[in-house]
Scaffold this motif. Structure first.
Motif: not given
Length: 130
Positions: A86-94, A98, A103
Motif C-alpha cells: 500500500t505504501y510503496e505502490f501509492t508512493s510510486w503512483s504519485v 519513486w 517498490v
C-alpha cells in the motif's frame, strides 16, 4: 503470554528492520529521493507505526496461531505484502522520482519481515511458556 508474544515479535521485527533500513533501504532511497528524506528521521511517527503494526499482527495472526494452531506464515506474509505494498505502490503512483526498485525491495522485505517476525514471536513465546 500476550505480552511475551508482543515483546518477542516486536524485538525480532525492530532488530531486523533496523539492520535492513541501515544497510539496504536508506542507501536505496537516498539514491532516488535523497532530497526528500527527513534528517533526522521523525521518531514519533515511526514508533506509532511499529507499535500499531505489531499489535495488529499479533491480534490478527499470532494470537490465533498460538492459541488454536491457526495458520501463521501465509496470513502474516499477506499482511506484510499488503501493508508495505500500500505504501510503496501509492508512493510510486504519485511521486515523480519513486523507483520500481524501491517498490520491489520494500514490498518483498515487508512480506518476509512480517511473516518471519510472527513466526519467531510465536516460537519464542511457546519456548518460554511451554
Amino acid at each position: 503470554m500476550t505480552l511475551t508474544l508482543y515483546t518477542a515479535t516486536a524485538a525480532v521485527f525492530l532488530i531486523l528492520d533496523a539492520i535492513m533500513l541501515t544497510l539496504v533501504m536508506k542507501p536505496l532511497f537516498s539514491r532516488h529521493i535523497g532530497p526528500l528524506l527527513a534528517e533526522p528521521i521523525r521518531i514519533a511517527p515511526a514508533a506509532l507505526f511499529y507499535l500499531a503494526y505489531i499489535a495488529g499482527l499479533v491480534y490478527l495472526v499470532s494470537l490465533p496461531a498460538l492459541k488454536t494452531g491457526a495458520p501463521l506464515l501465509l496470513p502474516a506474509l499477506v499482511i506484510g505484502l499488503m501493508a508495505y505494498g500500500t505504501y510503496e505502490f501509492t508512493s510510486w503512483s504519485v511521486m515523480r522520482d519513486w523507483h520500481w526498485t524501491m517498490v520491489a525491495t520494500d514490498v518483498a522485505w515487508g512480506g518476509f519481515l512480517t511473516a518471519f517476525s510472527a513466526w519467531a514471536g510465536v516460537t519464542i513465546t511457546r519456548m518460554i511458556h511451554g
